[in-house]
Enzyme design. Structure first.
Site, PDB file in Angstrom:
ATOM      1  N   SER A   1      71.950  76.619  43.855  1.00 38.24           N
ATOM      2  CA  SER A   1      71.323  76.142  45.094  1.00 38.24           C
ATOM      3  C   SER A   1      71.987  76.683  46.359  1.00 38.24           C
ATOM      4  CB  SER A   1      71.338  74.614  45.040  1.00 38.24           C
ATOM      5  OG  SER A   1      70.738  74.070  46.149  1.00 38.24           O
TER       6      SER A   1
ATOM      7  N   ASP B   1      66.909  76.380  51.541  1.00 34.76           N
ATOM      8  CA  ASP B   1      68.206  76.652  50.921  1.00 34.76           C
ATOM      9  C   ASP B   1      68.026  77.773  49.888  1.00 34.76           C
ATOM     10  OD1 ASP B   1      66.985  75.278  48.852  1.00 34.76           O
ATOM     11  OD2 ASP B   1      68.798  74.214  48.252  1.00 34.76           O
TER      12      ASP B   1
ATOM     13  N   GLU C   1      65.777  63.343  50.896  1.00 35.38           N
ATOM     14  CA  GLU C   1      67.161  63.238  51.318  1.00 35.38           C
ATOM     15  C   GLU C   1      67.215  63.830  52.727  1.00 35.38           C
ATOM     16  OE1 GLU C   1      69.901  63.387  47.469  1.00 35.38           O
ATOM     17  OE2 GLU C   1      69.206  65.366  48.020  1.00 35.38           O
ATOM     18  N   ALA C   2      68.202  63.367  53.513  1.00 32.44           N
ATOM     19  CA  ALA C   2      68.305  63.860  54.884  1.00 32.44           C
ATOM     20  C   ALA C   2      68.416  65.382  54.912  1.00 32.44           C
ATOM     21  CB  ALA C   2      69.519  63.237  55.556  1.00 32.44           C
TER      22      ALA C   2
ATOM     23  N   PRO D   1      82.025  59.999  46.063  1.00 25.57           N
ATOM     24  CA  PRO D   1      82.451  61.268  45.469  1.00 25.57           C
ATOM     25  C   PRO D   1      81.243  62.199  45.361  1.00 25.57           C
ATOM     26  CG  PRO D   1      82.230  59.577  43.772  1.00 25.57           C
ATOM     27  CD  PRO D   1      81.893  58.915  45.071  1.00 25.57           C
TER      28      PRO D   1
ATOM     29  N   THR E   1      78.512  67.485  43.209  1.00 24.78           N
ATOM     30  CA  THR E   1      78.383  68.941  43.058  1.00 24.78           C
ATOM     31  C   THR E   1      79.621  69.708  43.506  1.00 24.78           C
ATOM     32  OG1 THR E   1      77.433  69.151  45.257  1.00 24.78           O
ATOM     33  CG2 THR E   1      75.874  68.876  43.451  1.00 24.78           C
TER      34      THR E   1
ATOM     35  N   ARG F   1      82.965  62.733  49.990  1.00 25.77           N
ATOM     36  CA  ARG F   1      82.227  62.913  51.244  1.00 25.77           C
ATOM     37  C   ARG F   1      82.359  61.675  52.120  1.00 25.77           C
ATOM     38  NH1 ARG F   1      79.432  67.564  50.617  1.00 25.77           N
ATOM     39  NH2 ARG F   1      78.490  67.980  48.583  1.00 25.77           N
TER      40      ARG F   1
HETATM   41  C1  LIG Z   1      75.323  64.798  51.181  1.00 19.36           C
HETATM   42  C2  LIG Z   1      74.481  65.776  50.465  1.00 19.36           C
HETATM   43  O1  LIG Z   1      73.751  66.543  51.103  1.00 19.36           O
HETATM   44  N1  LIG Z   1      74.553  65.760  49.126  1.00 19.36           N
HETATM   45  C3  LIG Z   1      73.781  66.671  48.290  1.00 19.36           C
HETATM   46  C4  LIG Z   1      74.625  67.318  47.233  1.00 19.36           C
HETATM   47  O2  LIG Z   1      75.109  66.311  46.378  1.00 19.36           O
HETATM   48  P1  LIG Z   1      76.588  65.748  46.369  1.00 19.36           P
HETATM   49  O3  LIG Z   1      76.596  64.828  45.177  1.00 19.36           O
HETATM   50  O4  LIG Z   1      76.752  65.066  47.668  1.00 19.36           O
HETATM   51  O5  LIG Z   1      77.500  66.926  46.260  1.00 19.36           O
HETATM   52  O6  LIG Z   1      73.835  68.216  46.467  1.00 19.36           O
HETATM   53  C5  LIG Z   1      72.772  67.572  45.739  1.00 19.36           C
HETATM   54  C6  LIG Z   1      72.058  68.622  44.940  1.00 19.36           C
HETATM   55  O7  LIG Z   1      71.449  69.576  45.756  1.00 19.36           O
HETATM   56  C7  LIG Z   1      71.851  66.850  46.722  1.00 19.36           C
HETATM   57  O8  LIG Z   1      70.881  66.157  45.997  1.00 19.36           O
HETATM   58  C8  LIG Z   1      72.662  65.904  47.602  1.00 19.36           C
HETATM   59  O9  LIG Z   1      71.856  65.326  48.572  1.00 19.36           O
HETATM   60 MG   LIG Z   2      68.644  73.641  46.310  1.00 23.87          MG
END
Ligand SMILES: CC(=O)N[C@H]1[C@@H](OP(=O)(O)O)O[C@H](CO)[C@@H](O)[C@@H]1O
Ligand SMILES: [Mg+2]
Length: 580
Positions: free
Chosen positions: A67, A306, A411-412, A543, A546, A551
């Site tokens: 991604s 993205d 998601e934002a 946490p 990915t 965060r």
């Molecule tokens: C704050 C943020 O943008 N987190 C993202 C990011 O996940 P994290 O679990 O925050 O690393 O990647 C995910 C996959 O693309 C997406 O679903 C999510 O919204």
């Molecule tokens: Mg993506």
């Protein structure tokens, strides 16, 4: 397991030794890591996908992508028969297969899955896995590993669909399992037909001056820009793709939806010295309309995908302030979709005039995460909509949205879609049919046709930047709105996101859709004490699924306050008191 199967698995898995000293986990969206250590993981996910296909007697998808992550990373995830993410029940299987230390242990685990899930590996059936990948250079060799993984289960076949966007792969899996046309050409055809249908239904076309200006897309140097180039001729829109991946730019490096949303600045190739904006400004000055650029004039309707084109944000350029942008994020895309859909539903319901037709109270639900800007939630509630919260990760949002007649989730960061229930769609079809016999061309019938078109345009399997972009474009045309007008739906509360590297991010455990940290003990109380220093502040930690980080998110009435709240909460996470 038959002897033939056993020796095949032993032989192939010995070619893919797992990396030493690395523990992998199937996170928010599959496995992600530096591409150099992923061959054995992808091989094993190939096996898992084949087992899942046998178990569900359906086509399964396997996508190789990381991604928005750096180009040297890669990843792999599985798409279930519905086209959605792999069921959470199977994630532990993915974890155990990926971490098996040697071929014998791997075989034992495979056997356990076969027994537990009653998988019929009797050689009389076949399974099919669609393999897709993004543009990362490491994708080719990982694809070979996936092929070997799938082929090491007798009767399992792969079909390589090539370089695609992640949502294309999800869409194709869904279509195949519904017995519908599923090629890339079919995908493009469905998108452009439903988009043109919405455009044909735009009321009072003369009020469209602003939105008929050029749209400029930042393709993140990934796959999305390329796909948009392929379809744009059939749309009747003027679109210029920058960061298309064909030039010198690097995938996701200072470009793309994640960068734009998190940094809130212009991506590369969009600066005042890049072609396009400067000429737009000169043009505006000549005509004495300098302010026209800032407020929705020529050339400043921009969008960012993205790297694998499942996220989209819009933005416009604030000319006076260097690289600053007016960001229109996933929350505002969600709000635009919700507003439009609600409007069409109420037009349709006004049509209940006693001339036949069945009553139906469509339940519209909106799903967000803790990262949604508080102002967006207030706005959606003011619209009278039901708003639900889930943990981060589209698998959670998607599941929740599927419980409604029309479930809208975002998601934002711009990842989301609109789901229509089968029940609602059949009612809509029936209503449309009735209306075409009693009041053809009526407002009610147009509303019904619009909703049908939206359900075809917007990807029913996964968040899709390409289809999201087309729905935004159609609605802006419908409303006669510029990006800035759209942005004025509500004023975002200032916010700040930070990430903190810690020894073990799993030490942070959260509850209440991730808004409360229950571990480590005492940290939530400390966060609350920081929040209490601000009037109307909000902050939480979680946490990442990915990345190897915790965060931090903070929101407050001014940017300075949001920054300082985020900073002090980050200090708590970094400090020795709770996490070391
Ligand atoms: C704050 C943020 O943008 N987190 C993202 C990011 O996940 P994290 O679990 O925050 O690393 O990647 C995910 C996959 O693309 C997406 O679903 C999510 O919204
Ligand atoms: Mg993506």
């Amino acid at each position: 397991m038959k002897e033939e199967q056993l020796s095949l698995l032993l032989k192939s898995s010995s070619k893919f030794p797992p990396p030493l000293g690395v523990k992998l986990s199937y996170g928010t969206s599959g496995f992600r890591a530096d591409a150099s250590i992923l061959r054995s993981t992808v091989f094993r996910v190939g096996i898992l996908a084949a087992l899942r296909s046998f178990q569900t007697k359906s086509v399964i998808g396997l996508m190789i992508t990381a991604s928005h992550n750096v180009v040297s990373d890669n990843g792999v995830k599985v798409a279930d028969p519905s086209g959605g993410m792999l069921t959470q029940d199977w994630e532990p299987f993915a974890d155990s297969l990926a971490n098996a230390a040697d071929p014998h242990h791997l075989l034992q685990l495979i056997n356990e899955i076969i027994k537990k899930e009653n998988i019929p590996l009797d050689g009389t059936r076949s399974a099919e896995i669609l393999l897709g990948r993004d543009t990362r250079p490491s994708g080719e060799s990982l694809l070979e590993a996936a092929k070997e993984g799938v082929s090491s289960i007798l009767g399992a076949n792969f079909f390589d669909i090539g370089v695609v966007t992640t949502p294309q792969l999800h869409w194709m899996v869904r279509q195949r399992n519904l017995g519908l046309k599923a090629s890339e050409a079919d995908y493009f055809e469905q998108l452009s037909t439903s988009f043109r249908c919405l455009m044909d239904l735009v009321p009072n076309k003369s009020g469209m001056a602003n939105t008929s200006e050029k749209l400029i897309l930042d393709g993140a140097n990934g796959i999305g820009g390329e796909k948009l180039e392929m379809i744009k001729e059939s749309l009747g829109l003027v679109i210029e793709v920058r960061n298309s991946g064909k030039g010198a730019g690097v995938l996701n490096e200072k470009v793309g939806a994640d960068f734009v949303q998190k940094e809130k600045i212009l991506p590369r190739s969009f600066g005042p010295n890049d072609v396009g904006f400067r000429s737009a400004e000169i043009f505006a000055v000549v005509w004495g309309f300098r302010g026209w650029i800032k407020f929705g004039g020529g050339g400043d309707r921009c969008a960012s995908f993205d790297g694998d084109a499942d996220r989209i944000v819009y933005f416009s350029v604030i000319q006076e302030t260097g690289n600053k942008i007016n960001l229109v994020d996933g929350d505002k895309i969600l709000s635009l979709f919700a507003l439009f859909i609600k409007e069409q539903i109420s037009i349709l319901q006004q049509g209940k005039d006693g001339k036949g037709g069945s009553e139906y109270h469509a339940r519209i639900g909106v799903v967000q995460t803790a990262y949604a800007n508080g102002a967006s939630t207030d706005y959606l509630k003011r619209l009278g909509l039901e708003v639900m919260f889930t943990p981060t990760g589209v698998k959670y949002l998607h599941e929740q949205a599927a419980a409604y007649d029309i479930g809208i989730y975002f998601e934002a960061n711009g990842h989301g879609t609109v789901l229509f229930s089968e029940k609602f769609l059949s009612w809509l079809e029936e209503r449309n049919h009735e209306l075409s016999s009693v009041s053809i061309g009526s407002e009610q019938q147009k509303a019904a046709l619009r909703l049908v078109a939206v359900s075809k345009l917007i990807n029913q399997a996964a968040g899709d930047a390409l289809s999201g972009l087309l729905l935004v474009e159609a609605i802006l045309q419908h409303m006669g709105w510029s990006v800035n007008k759209w942005s004025e739906l509500y004023q975002d509360l200032p916010s700040r996101q930070l990430k903190v590297k810690v020894l073990d991010r799993k030490a942070v455990v959260t509850t209440n859709a991730e808004t409360v940290a229950v571990e480590p003990p005492g940290i939530q109380e400390a966060i609350n004490a920081e929040i209490a220093k601000y009037t109307q502040g909000r902050s939480f930690i979680r946490p990442s699924g990915t990345e190897d980080v915790v965060r931090v998110y903070a929101e407050a009435p001014t940017q300075e306050e949001a920054d300082s709240l985020a900073k002090s909460v980050a200090h708590l996470v970094e400090g020795p008191e709770y996490l070391k």
